[in-house]
Write an enzyme that holds these catalytic residues in place. Structure first.
Site, PDB file in Angstrom:
ATOM      1  N   ASN A  22       2.712  -2.033   6.775  1.00 22.12           N
ATOM      2  CA  ASN A  22       2.131  -1.974   5.401  1.00 22.12           C
ATOM      3  C   ASN A  22       3.103  -2.870   4.455  1.00 22.12           C
ATOM      4  O   ASN A  22       4.594  -2.442   4.186  1.00 22.12           O
ATOM      5  CB  ASN A  22       2.361  -0.691   4.827  1.00 22.12           C
ATOM      6  CG  ASN A  22       1.948  -0.508   3.382  1.00 22.12           C
ATOM      7  OD1 ASN A  22       1.706  -1.333   2.904  1.00 22.12           O
ATOM      8  ND2 ASN A  22       2.264   0.802   3.060  1.00 22.12           N
ATOM      9  N   TRP A  23       2.710  -3.806   4.193  1.00 20.25           N
ATOM     10  CA  TRP A  23       3.807  -4.886   3.401  1.00 20.25           C
ATOM     11  C   TRP A  23       3.936  -4.536   2.087  1.00 20.25           C
ATOM     12  O   TRP A  23       4.724  -5.158   1.239  1.00 20.25           O
ATOM     13  CB  TRP A  23       3.120  -6.443   3.513  1.00 20.25           C
ATOM     14  CG  TRP A  23       3.217  -7.220   4.990  1.00 20.25           C
ATOM     15  CD1 TRP A  23       3.724  -6.454   6.113  1.00 20.25           C
ATOM     16  CD2 TRP A  23       2.853  -8.552   5.016  1.00 20.25           C
ATOM     17  NE1 TRP A  23       3.574  -7.446   6.885  1.00 20.25           N
ATOM     18  CE2 TRP A  23       3.017  -8.506   6.264  1.00 20.25           C
ATOM     19  CE3 TRP A  23       2.248  -9.317   4.341  1.00 20.25           C
ATOM     20  CZ2 TRP A  23       3.053  -9.994   7.069  1.00 20.25           C
ATOM     21  CZ3 TRP A  23       1.975 -10.699   5.051  1.00 20.25           C
ATOM     22  CH2 TRP A  23       2.354 -10.597   6.435  1.00 20.25           C
ATOM     23  N   LYS A  24       2.927  -3.435   1.609  1.00 23.36           N
ATOM     24  CA  LYS A  24       3.021  -3.170  -0.048  1.00 23.36           C
ATOM     25  C   LYS A  24       3.014  -4.338  -0.802  1.00 23.36           C
ATOM     26  O   LYS A  24       2.063  -5.406  -0.386  1.00 23.36           O
ATOM     27  CB  LYS A  24       4.286  -2.345  -0.215  1.00 23.36           C
ATOM     28  CG  LYS A  24       4.568  -1.115   0.539  1.00 23.36           C
ATOM     29  CD  LYS A  24       5.528  -0.314   0.161  1.00 23.36           C
ATOM     30  CE  LYS A  24       5.598   0.870   1.349  1.00 23.36           C
ATOM     31  NZ  LYS A  24       6.531   2.028   1.112  1.00 23.36           N
ATOM     32  N   HIS A 107      -1.989   6.626   0.090  1.00 25.36           N
ATOM     33  CA  HIS A 107      -0.702   6.361   0.345  1.00 25.36           C
ATOM     34  C   HIS A 107       0.175   7.140  -0.801  1.00 25.36           C
ATOM     35  O   HIS A 107      -0.367   7.092  -2.054  1.00 25.36           O
ATOM     36  CB  HIS A 107      -0.401   4.906   0.319  1.00 25.36           C
ATOM     37  CG  HIS A 107       1.099   4.518   0.693  1.00 25.36           C
ATOM     38  ND1 HIS A 107       2.148   4.810  -0.181  1.00 25.36           N
ATOM     39  CD2 HIS A 107       1.569   4.196   1.893  1.00 25.36           C
ATOM     40  CE1 HIS A 107       3.241   4.405   0.529  1.00 25.36           C
ATOM     41  NE2 HIS A 107       3.029   4.082   1.692  1.00 25.36           N
ATOM     42  N   GLU A 109       2.334   5.991  -2.555  1.00 23.07           N
ATOM     43  CA  GLU A 109       2.384   5.360  -3.720  1.00 23.07           C
ATOM     44  C   GLU A 109       1.218   5.170  -4.785  1.00 23.07           C
ATOM     45  O   GLU A 109       1.459   4.767  -5.725  1.00 23.07           O
ATOM     46  CB  GLU A 109       2.998   3.878  -3.405  1.00 23.07           C
ATOM     47  CG  GLU A 109       4.482   4.089  -2.982  1.00 23.07           C
ATOM     48  CD  GLU A 109       5.001   3.048  -1.737  1.00 23.07           C
ATOM     49  OE1 GLU A 109       4.426   2.059  -1.675  1.00 23.07           O
ATOM     50  OE2 GLU A 109       6.019   3.401  -1.346  1.00 23.07           O
ATOM     51  N   GLU A 177       3.889  10.712   6.119  1.00 24.70           N
ATOM     52  CA  GLU A 177       5.047   9.871   5.693  1.00 24.70           C
ATOM     53  C   GLU A 177       5.585  10.858   4.572  1.00 24.70           C
ATOM     54  O   GLU A 177       5.086  10.795   3.198  1.00 24.70           O
ATOM     55  CB  GLU A 177       4.370   8.636   4.696  1.00 24.70           C
ATOM     56  CG  GLU A 177       3.692   7.802   5.724  1.00 24.70           C
ATOM     57  CD  GLU A 177       3.722   6.244   5.084  1.00 24.70           C
ATOM     58  OE1 GLU A 177       4.330   5.399   5.791  1.00 24.70           O
ATOM     59  OE2 GLU A 177       3.407   6.073   3.998  1.00 24.70           O
ATOM     60  N   GLY A 183      11.577   4.271   2.082  1.00 26.36           N
ATOM     61  CA  GLY A 183      12.282   3.214   1.443  1.00 26.36           C
ATOM     62  C   GLY A 183      13.727   3.332   1.498  1.00 26.36           C
ATOM     63  O   GLY A 183      14.363   2.493   0.717  1.00 26.36           O
ATOM     64  N   SER A 225      11.202   4.697   6.649  1.00 28.38           N
ATOM     65  CA  SER A 225      12.384   4.437   7.090  1.00 28.38           C
ATOM     66  C   SER A 225      12.464   4.364   8.578  1.00 28.38           C
ATOM     67  O   SER A 225      13.478   4.619   9.292  1.00 28.38           O
ATOM     68  CB  SER A 225      13.593   5.114   6.432  1.00 28.38           C
ATOM     69  OG  SER A 225      13.586   5.078   5.187  1.00 28.38           O
ATOM     70  N   GLY A 246       6.988   0.329   6.514  1.00 35.50           N
ATOM     71  CA  GLY A 246       7.108  -0.559   5.278  1.00 35.50           C
ATOM     72  C   GLY A 246       8.016  -1.549   5.221  1.00 35.50           C
ATOM     73  O   GLY A 246       7.824  -2.555   5.820  1.00 35.50           O
TER      74      GLY A 246
HETATM   75  P1  13P Z   1       9.501   2.359   4.511  1.00 34.55           P
HETATM   76  O1  13P Z   1       9.264   1.882   5.971  1.00 34.55           O
HETATM   77  O2  13P Z   1      10.040   1.236   3.603  1.00 34.55           O
HETATM   78  O3  13P Z   1      10.167   3.511   4.249  1.00 34.55           O
HETATM   79  O4  13P Z   1       7.916   2.462   3.775  1.00 34.55           O
HETATM   80  C1  13P Z   1       7.212   3.727   4.614  1.00 34.55           C
HETATM   81  C2  13P Z   1       5.872   3.471   4.099  1.00 34.55           C
HETATM   82  O5  13P Z   1       5.802   3.762   2.840  1.00 34.55           O
HETATM   83  C3  13P Z   1       4.762   2.823   4.759  1.00 34.55           C
HETATM   84  O6  13P Z   1       3.468   3.017   4.462  1.00 34.55           O
END
Ligand code: 13P
Length: 264
Positions: A22-24, A107, A109, A177, A183, A225, A246
């Protein structure tokens, strides 16, 4: 065509691990995106027993897909509706027509921006209707000693699957998650034993909707993470089928190591 097959294979083959990037809202340029996808492609083509799916910002998807047959592609969100006056939204069918085979839905977010379980349920249904594999994201904000977080997770599963007919439930991938683990660094991620417990809990909740044997077979991913240091332990002792990654998925050195850790 191959990408479609990879998408379908993910639900069929329990022994194949699944690593989803997930590149966001990254990276800023297409040139960088191309570099990351090339490194991911090299790692994906070397890793046996692993399906890799890249979910870039949707604007890059069609161009990145060209020549990337070693992996599948997905989107990070979809609109809940089929089409119409919904400025800024991308429908499930549009995503499918651009080459996506999976859609991340719910998600944290997006939930933080106000997306409710009811909206998430509509998106899960929209993905399935367009023949996309939905990755339904769930996870508590905090862990409390009293175990209230379990009811949060339970509601996210039951309400998120509310519009899915029983036969289609096994097609939904669940990504656990926990928001408190997103993050950060590997040391802040969930412990494998706690993940194992959560994986059992998720299957138990799904068994309220479908046959127990089928519930035990539902694909469960962990996200939060994931880094090369913790990938192997989380996979082997955490009882999950793969990861939703992420920040590490943008790192051309580290992400290949996560893919490698998942390989048989
Ligand atoms: P991180 O791997 O940066 O913690 O993010 C996880 C995430 O939100 C994947 O969708």
């Amino acid at each position: 065509m191959l990408c479609e097959r990879v998408g379908e294979k993910m639900n069929r083959m329990k022994k194949t691990r699944l690593i989803v990037a997930n590149w966001k809202m990254n990276p800023v340029t297409f040139t960088e995106a191309k570099k990351i996808v090339e490194a991911t492609k090299r790692a994906a083509s070397r890793a046996r027993g692993v399906s890799v799916v890249v979910c870039p910002p949707a604007i890059y998807l069609a161009a990145l897909r060209k020549g990337s047959r070693a992996m599948a592609f997905g989107v990070q969100d979809i609109g809940a509706h089929e089409a119409g006056a919904f400025t800024g939204e991308i429908s499930a069918e549009m995503a499918r027509n651009s080459g996506a085979t999976v859609a991340i839905v719910g998600h944290s977010e997006r939930r933080r921006l106000g997306e409710s379980n009811a909206v998430v349920a509509k998106k899960v249904a929209a993905a399935l209707a367009a023949k996309l594999t939905p990755i339904l994201c769930i996870g508590e904000n905090i862990r409390d000693a009293g175990g209230d977080y379990l009811s949060v997770v339970r509601a996210q599963i039951m309400e998120g699957l509310a519009e899915v007919s029983t036969p289609l439930v096994p097609k939904v991938i669940i990504a656990y998650e926990p928001v408190w683990a997103i993050g950060k660094k590997a040391g802040d991620a969930i412990l494998p034993a706690d993940l194992h417990e959560m994986s059992i809990f998720i299957k138990k909740v799904i068994a309220e909707r479908i046959d127990r044997a089928k519930a035990l077979n539902v694909t469960i991913l962990y996200g939060g993470s994931v880094e090369p240091e913790n990938a192997h332990a989380l996979l082997t002792s955490g009882d999950v089928d793969g990861f939703l990654v992420g920040h590490t998925s943008l790192d051309t050195t580290e992400f290949p190591l996560v893919i490698k850790a998942a390989a048989s």
